[in-house]
Design a protein around this motif. Structure first.
Motif, PDB file in Angstrom:
ATOM      1  N   TYR A 108       0.671  -1.153   0.049  1.00 13.70           N
ATOM      2  CA  TYR A 108       0.007  -0.037   0.199  1.00 13.70           C
ATOM      3  C   TYR A 108       0.930   1.284   0.044  1.00 13.70           C
ATOM      4  O   TYR A 108       1.888   1.277   0.738  1.00 13.70           O
ATOM      5  N   ALA A 109       0.668   2.291  -0.706  1.00  8.60           N
ATOM      6  CA  ALA A 109       1.434   3.480  -0.899  1.00  8.60           C
ATOM      7  C   ALA A 109       0.692   4.728  -0.715  1.00  8.60           C
ATOM      8  O   ALA A 109      -0.490   4.649  -1.768  1.00  8.60           O
ATOM      9  N   ALA A 110       0.556   5.635   0.084  1.00 13.79           N
ATOM     10  CA  ALA A 110      -0.054   6.635   0.079  1.00 13.79           C
ATOM     11  C   ALA A 110       0.943   7.790  -0.351  1.00 13.79           C
ATOM     12  O   ALA A 110       2.139   8.021   0.422  1.00 13.79           O
ATOM     13  N   VAL A 111       0.649   8.853  -1.233  1.00 15.38           N
ATOM     14  CA  VAL A 111       1.775   9.494  -1.834  1.00 15.38           C
ATOM     15  C   VAL A 111       1.152  11.307  -1.573  1.00 15.38           C
ATOM     16  O   VAL A 111      -0.112  11.377  -1.972  1.00 15.38           O
ATOM     17  N   ASP A 112       2.020  11.583  -1.051  1.00 18.40           N
ATOM     18  CA  ASP A 112       1.532  13.347  -0.979  1.00 18.40           C
ATOM     19  C   ASP A 112       2.495  14.258  -1.771  1.00 18.40           C
ATOM     20  O   ASP A 112       3.742  14.523  -1.078  1.00 18.40           O
ATOM     21  N   CYS A 113       2.191  14.491  -2.954  1.00 18.75           N
ATOM     22  CA  CYS A 113       2.949  15.167  -3.970  1.00 18.75           C
ATOM     23  C   CYS A 113       2.465  16.662  -4.270  1.00 18.75           C
ATOM     24  O   CYS A 113       2.918  17.214  -5.124  1.00 18.75           O
ATOM     25  N   GLY A 114       1.679  17.096  -3.350  1.00 15.88           N
ATOM     26  CA  GLY A 114       0.856  18.439  -3.351  1.00 15.88           C
ATOM     27  C   GLY A 114       0.197  18.378  -4.852  1.00 15.88           C
ATOM     28  O   GLY A 114      -0.582  17.555  -5.154  1.00 15.88           O
ATOM     29  N   TRP A 115       0.394  19.669  -5.366  1.00 23.42           N
ATOM     30  CA  TRP A 115      -0.476  19.833  -6.713  1.00 23.42           C
ATOM     31  C   TRP A 115       0.002  18.910  -7.617  1.00 23.42           C
ATOM     32  O   TRP A 115       1.389  18.733  -7.821  1.00 23.42           O
ATOM     33  N   TYR A 116      -0.808  18.259  -8.516  1.00 22.89           N
ATOM     34  CA  TYR A 116      -0.438  17.239  -9.180  1.00 22.89           C
ATOM     35  C   TYR A 116      -1.043  17.326 -10.816  1.00 22.89           C
ATOM     36  O   TYR A 116      -2.253  17.987 -10.503  1.00 22.89           O
ATOM     37  N   VAL A 117      -0.654  16.612 -11.613  1.00 27.01           N
ATOM     38  CA  VAL A 117      -1.258  16.774 -13.095  1.00 27.01           C
ATOM     39  C   VAL A 117      -2.148  15.315 -13.379  1.00 27.01           C
ATOM     40  O   VAL A 117      -3.132  15.572 -13.754  1.00 27.01           O
ATOM     41  N   ASN A 118      -1.484  14.252 -13.376  1.00 25.99           N
ATOM     42  CA  ASN A 118      -2.001  13.153 -13.984  1.00 25.99           C
ATOM     43  C   ASN A 118      -2.050  12.128 -13.053  1.00 25.99           C
ATOM     44  O   ASN A 118      -1.012  11.285 -12.829  1.00 25.99           O
ATOM     45  N   PRO A 119      -2.911  11.612 -12.346  1.00 21.03           N
ATOM     46  CA  PRO A 119      -2.959  10.504 -11.564  1.00 21.03           C
ATOM     47  C   PRO A 119      -2.510   9.035 -11.845  1.00 21.03           C
ATOM     48  O   PRO A 119      -1.982   8.601 -11.210  1.00 21.03           O
ATOM     49  N   ASP A 120      -2.886   8.826 -13.040  1.00 16.58           N
ATOM     50  CA  ASP A 120      -2.315   7.512 -13.713  1.00 16.58           C
ATOM     51  C   ASP A 120      -0.764   7.610 -13.905  1.00 16.58           C
ATOM     52  O   ASP A 120      -0.147   6.530 -13.706  1.00 16.58           O
ATOM     53  N   ILE A 121      -0.110   8.722 -14.223  1.00 19.53           N
ATOM     54  CA  ILE A 121       1.233   8.553 -14.332  1.00 19.53           C
ATOM     55  C   ILE A 121       1.921   8.457 -12.907  1.00 19.53           C
ATOM     56  O   ILE A 121       2.897   7.771 -12.686  1.00 19.53           O
ATOM     57  N   ILE A 122       1.300   9.124 -11.887  1.00 14.24           N
ATOM     58  CA  ILE A 122       1.554   9.038 -10.549  1.00 14.24           C
ATOM     59  C   ILE A 122       1.844   7.561 -10.131  1.00 14.24           C
ATOM     60  O   ILE A 122       2.672   7.148  -9.715  1.00 14.24           O
ATOM     61  N   ARG A 123       0.528   7.063 -10.316  1.00 12.73           N
ATOM     62  CA  ARG A 123       0.613   5.500  -9.967  1.00 12.73           C
ATOM     63  C   ARG A 123       1.629   4.706 -10.547  1.00 12.73           C
ATOM     64  O   ARG A 123       2.109   3.788 -10.050  1.00 12.73           O
ATOM     65  N   ALA A 124       1.819   5.147 -12.044  1.00 15.57           N
ATOM     66  CA  ALA A 124       2.984   3.994 -12.667  1.00 15.57           C
ATOM     67  C   ALA A 124       4.015   4.371 -12.105  1.00 15.57           C
ATOM     68  O   ALA A 124       4.784   3.340 -11.948  1.00 15.57           O
ATOM     69  N   GLN A 125       4.637   5.763 -11.809  1.00 16.63           N
ATOM     70  CA  GLN A 125       5.466   5.727 -11.102  1.00 16.63           C
ATOM     71  C   GLN A 125       5.944   5.069  -9.814  1.00 16.63           C
ATOM     72  O   GLN A 125       6.848   4.794  -9.437  1.00 16.63           O
ATOM     73  N   VAL A 126       4.851   5.204  -9.044  1.00 13.42           N
ATOM     74  CA  VAL A 126       4.856   4.711  -7.800  1.00 13.42           C
ATOM     75  C   VAL A 126       5.074   3.058  -8.071  1.00 13.42           C
ATOM     76  O   VAL A 126       5.939   2.709  -6.999  1.00 13.42           O
ATOM     77  N   GLU A 127       4.362   2.573  -8.679  1.00  9.93           N
ATOM     78  CA  GLU A 127       4.578   1.209  -9.119  1.00  9.93           C
ATOM     79  C   GLU A 127       5.848   0.771  -9.443  1.00  9.93           C
ATOM     80  O   GLU A 127       6.506  -0.106  -9.012  1.00  9.93           O
ATOM     81  N   GLY A 128       6.431   1.582 -10.424  1.00 13.07           N
ATOM     82  CA  GLY A 128       7.765   1.273 -10.869  1.00 13.07           C
ATOM     83  C   GLY A 128       8.942   1.458  -9.899  1.00 13.07           C
ATOM     84  O   GLY A 128       9.738   0.632  -9.918  1.00 13.07           O
ATOM     85  N   SER A 129       8.779   2.482  -9.002  1.00 11.09           N
ATOM     86  CA  SER A 129       9.636   2.550  -7.959  1.00 11.09           C
ATOM     87  C   SER A 129       9.542   1.371  -6.959  1.00 11.09           C
ATOM     88  O   SER A 129      10.580   0.945  -6.405  1.00 11.09           O
ATOM     89  N   ILE A 130       8.500   0.944  -6.506  1.00 12.23           N
ATOM     90  CA  ILE A 130       8.460  -0.229  -5.771  1.00 12.23           C
ATOM     91  C   ILE A 130       9.076  -1.501  -6.503  1.00 12.23           C
ATOM     92  O   ILE A 130       9.855  -2.101  -5.680  1.00 12.23           O
ATOM     93  N   VAL A 131       8.569  -1.738  -7.708  1.00 14.54           N
ATOM     94  CA  VAL A 131       9.571  -2.836  -8.513  1.00 14.54           C
ATOM     95  C   VAL A 131      10.955  -2.637  -8.394  1.00 14.54           C
ATOM     96  O   VAL A 131      11.760  -3.549  -8.153  1.00 14.54           O
ATOM     97  N   MET A 132      11.385  -1.437  -8.521  1.00 15.11           N
ATOM     98  CA  MET A 132      12.850  -1.058  -8.658  1.00 15.11           C
ATOM     99  C   MET A 132      13.444  -1.374  -7.006  1.00 15.11           C
ATOM    100  O   MET A 132      14.672  -1.881  -6.790  1.00 15.11           O
ATOM    101  N   ALA A 133      12.761  -0.983  -6.307  1.00 15.55           N
ATOM    102  CA  ALA A 133      13.135  -1.018  -4.729  1.00 15.55           C
ATOM    103  C   ALA A 133      13.278  -2.573  -4.391  1.00 15.55           C
ATOM    104  O   ALA A 133      13.923  -2.908  -3.546  1.00 15.55           O
ATOM    105  N   LEU A 134      12.176  -3.251  -4.823  1.00 16.39           N
ATOM    106  CA  LEU A 134      11.979  -4.871  -4.478  1.00 16.39           C
ATOM    107  C   LEU A 134      13.320  -5.572  -5.081  1.00 16.39           C
ATOM    108  O   LEU A 134      13.857  -6.097  -4.314  1.00 16.39           O
ATOM    109  N   GLY A 135      13.868  -5.117  -6.438  1.00 14.93           N
ATOM    110  CA  GLY A 135      15.027  -5.574  -7.027  1.00 14.93           C
ATOM    111  C   GLY A 135      16.344  -5.259  -6.142  1.00 14.93           C
ATOM    112  O   GLY A 135      17.105  -6.252  -5.666  1.00 14.93           O
ATOM    113  N   ALA A 136      16.507  -4.099  -5.731  1.00 13.71           N
ATOM    114  CA  ALA A 136      17.499  -3.805  -4.978  1.00 13.71           C
ATOM    115  C   ALA A 136      17.573  -4.217  -3.582  1.00 13.71           C
ATOM    116  O   ALA A 136      18.635  -4.296  -2.774  1.00 13.71           O
TER     117      ALA A 136
END
Length: 724
Positions: free
Chosen positions: A616-644
């Motif tokens: 589960y991830a809760a993100v406070d990035c303030g004013w934002y533009v596209n929630p789908d892009i944010i979710r994709a970035q969060v998911e990608g970050s978690i995958v990269m963190a899992l590998g490391a």
């Protein structure tokens, strides 16, 4: 407006004639040292002032809107978010906008580095103003033509409409008149409640091109007469060529030349041998026939065990203080209730799916490069300085990037391509193989953390954290200032903690090593947070408190933003309803202007294995533009963190990287990826980063969850999740 004829040269007259009338162009004048928002200009104003216009928004007579993306697109969404911001205020259909990459130019665009999660947070106001200014000029042009007040008109979907009569005029019909109007001094921007595009999960504009194959990545670039090169580089960072036998390589059909290459990297020089041929495969075939003896004299031939032994021993040193309050050392020395722990994180390769590459053409008075470039303004400045050319004579063209993670912001691979082009007097594309990319570095630095804390009751009274790792900044000078502390020692820690702990000290010990290191996704936050948030969990346990409540107790109630995030992650994850046979871990990170909380739920798998049931991830990035892009970035970050955290690391033997490709440096596969649920906080805070802040909390949240389930505390990464 009136233009001073004395300032209009023949060249400027031609420029002005081409930019006005045929289109409405809104650009910026951005002095290199400007502290305020850049000034908006029309082409006429720019020419009158002798300024080269930064064109960000252009509308031609057909109504076509072109927006220039000044930042790289490496999967993080700049190609979508920049147009989405501008189109909101411009009142146009996002799908009818053409997006083009801007060339490198810091004097035009300010910083163009795509890193530090800075694209939206650094330029959103300017982009909004550009769209709004163009809209208001088009409305003014229509109102003047209809002989009505501008207040009686509004813009919608690329059209200006007169409210009372319904009369309409398309943007294309208005650009000629609008281009001759003065810029409005002020424009009113929309309130968030009135947004039609911003904040919406709109499909990405680059999806079709990437799906149908028309998107141009660096390796896709072609030029007349283009040659191809690969480089056999020293396997150790400081190695030099002792002997070279290239007879067999030169005999390969299609080989054009073989030359020695010296490439500046930080304050050192990387040596190599370039094989130039009429195609990549020929060059690579010939490269394998080179016989090179390397001179490694004076180089510390260190292995992984030696590197980390040095870091562990460095923890005994006092260290360089970055941030301190009170007298943590004295309090800890006299503490009755004291905790101590040491955490370790590995070296990592960037391993972007697209290896490094660059196409370059050097001529006597000009340099032009094309490629997957994360920092086009940095590259322009670097090449202009090293080749002693005016900035305007160095043209840096961005293509799409197949991942970057900081590596493609560096200047070594572009300089190398230009050096080869200069030597062979022809355009050349230099391609790094996966093995080159993975073994040459620079790498994320390995790190060791010594953590100490004293508690009085259920509160932290004193905290000291020392970081032993290579300081990236020390590489840039031949003789670095060893007393220059690491300014990222506290990166990742929640800011309110500094007010909630009476005595603290954060320090670093710059470990000496010949291994080249540099920024990696989320930079030092990626390693810091593993120590910070794992130790917070250990302190909560010692205090006998719930990990969430323990954190809250060290954050002042007036920090409502943090409380809201903690409450959101607790609610969305069901933290308060944790089961007895389940493992739950939580962690937080604050970096690049955003705050992220993550909860990981685990269960046992087999005899010793662990299954990650959900993240589960809760993100406070303030004013934002596209929630789908944010979710994709969060998911990608978690995958990269899992590998490391659980799969890969870069190891060294006698000064050389051991892992050469994905058979050794394994990436997480789809079957390894747990379900990820993402929620985005809505508030009126300034925009923060998205591409990096979600990576740091994962590893500590995972390890905290494993402790919760098994009682085993993991303090060293990576670990085998199938054998915990």
């Amino acid at each position: 407006m009136n233009t001073d004829s004395k300032k209009i040269s023949r060249r400027n007259f031609l420029r002005l004639s081409g930019m006005t009338g045929a289109s409405l162009t809104i650009g910026f004048y951005l002095p290199a040292l400007a502290k305020d928002l850049p000034a908006l200009l029309t082409p006429e104003e720019a020419v009158a002032q002798g300024i080269e216009l930064t064109a960000w928004v252009t509308i031609d007579k057909s109504g076509k809107v072109t927006i220039y993306s000044h930042r790289a697109e490496m999967g993080q969404g700049a190609y979508q978010t920049i147009p989405q911001i501008v189109a909101e205020e411009l009142e146009v259909d996002l799908n009818k906008i053409a997006v083009e990459f801007a060339q490198g130019s810091q004097t035009k665009y300010g910083s163009q580095i795509t890193g530090g999660s800075s694209t939206v947070r650094g330029g959103f106001k300017s982009m909004l103003r550009a769209g709004a200014t163009a809209r208001e000029m088009l409305i003014a042009a229509a109102a003047a033509g209809w002989n009505v007040q501008t207040a009686e008109c509004y813009a919608e979907n690329g059209t200006v409409i007169h409210r009372s009569t319904g009369r309409k005029a398309g943007y294309g019909d208005l650009v000629e008149a609008a281009s001759r109007l003065p810029l409005p001094k002020e424009v009113k921007l929309k309130e968030r409640k009135d947004y039609k595009l911003i904040g919406k999960p709109l499909p990405r504009l680059d999806n079709p091109a990437k799906i149908n194959g028309s998107a141009v990545f660096g390796i896709d670039k072609t030029l007349p007469g283009l040659l191809y090169a690969v480089v056999e580089r020293s396997p150790r960072f400081h190695g030099k060529i002792k002997t070279l036998d290239d007879k067999k390589a030169r005999a390969v059909k299609g080989v054009k030349d073989i030359i020695r290459v010296e490439m500046p990297v930080f304050a050192a020089t990387r040596h190599g041998v370039a094989v130039i041929a009429d195609n990549f495969w020929t060059a690579q075939k010939a490269r394998k026939l080179l016989s090179i003896e390397w001179d490694d004299s004076g180089i510390e031939l260190m292995g992984t065990e030696q590197l980390f032994a040095r870091m562990h021993s460095d923890l005994a040193k006092p260290g360089l203080t970055q941030k301190a309050q009170g007298d943590a050392g004295r309090i800890l020395g006299n503490a009755e209730k004291k905790l101590e722990a040491v955490y370790e994180t590995p070296y990592e390769s960037h391993s972007a799916m697209e290896p490094l590459n660059c196409t370059a053409h050097y001529t006597d008075d000009r340099i032009e490069v094309w490629g997957p470039i994360q920092g086009p303004d940095w590259i322009q400045q670097d090449l202009a300085t090293k080749y002693k050319l005016p900035m305007e004579k160095v043209i840096v063209n961005m293509t799409f990037l197949g991942g970057g993670f900081g590596r493609k912001a560096f200047t070594d691979y572009t300089y190398e391509a230009v050096a080869i082009s200069k030597a062979i007097k022809a355009p050349v594309q230099v391609i790094w193989t996966r093995e080159d990319d993975m073994t040459q570095g620079p790498f994320r630095p390995g790190a060791v953390y010594g953590c100490q804390a004293s508690l009085i009751g259920d509160r932290v009274n004193a905290l000291q954290i020392k970081l032993a790792a290579q300081n990236m900044d020390h590489q840039w000078a031949p003789v670095p200032d060893k007393l220059d502390y690491n300014r990222s020692t506290t990166e990742g820690l929640l800011e309110p903690y500094f007010a909630g702990i009476p005595h603290y000290r954060f320090a670093d010990i710059p470990t000496e090593s010949p291994i080249p290191v540099m920024w990696w996704r989320s930079v030092y936050s990626s390693t810091n947070s593993f120590a910070f948030e794992s130790f917070w969990d250990e302190m909560a346990l010692a205090a006998g408190k719930d990990p969430v409540e323990f954190r809250k107790s060290h954050i002042s109630p007036d920090h409502e933003r943090y409380y809201a995030l903690l409450d959101r992650i607790v609610t969305m994850s069901g933290w308060s309803k944790r089961g007895k046979n389940e493992g739950w871990g939580i962690a937080f990170a604050e970096c690049f202007g955003s705050i992220v909380g993550e909860v990981v739920k685990v269960s046992k798998k087999g005899e010793n294995g662990i299954s990650i049931d959900k993240v589960y991830a809760a993100v406070d990035c303030g004013w934002y533009v596209n929630p789908d892009i944010i979710r994709a970035q969060v998911e990608g970050s978690i995958v990269m963190a899992l590998g490391a955290a659980t799969i890969h690391a870069t190891n060294f033997m006698e000064g050389k990287a051991v892992e050469t490709n994905f058979h050794q440096y394994r990436m997480p596969r789809i079957q390894d990826i747990p379900p990820v649920e993402v929620e985005i906080m809505d508030n009126e805070e300034k925009p923060g980063g998205v591409g990096e802040p979600s990576l740091p909390p994962f590893a500590p949240a995972l390890c905290n969850a494993i402790f919760d389930l098994t009682g085993k505390r993991i303090r060293k990464l990576p670990f085998n999740i199938n054998n915990v």
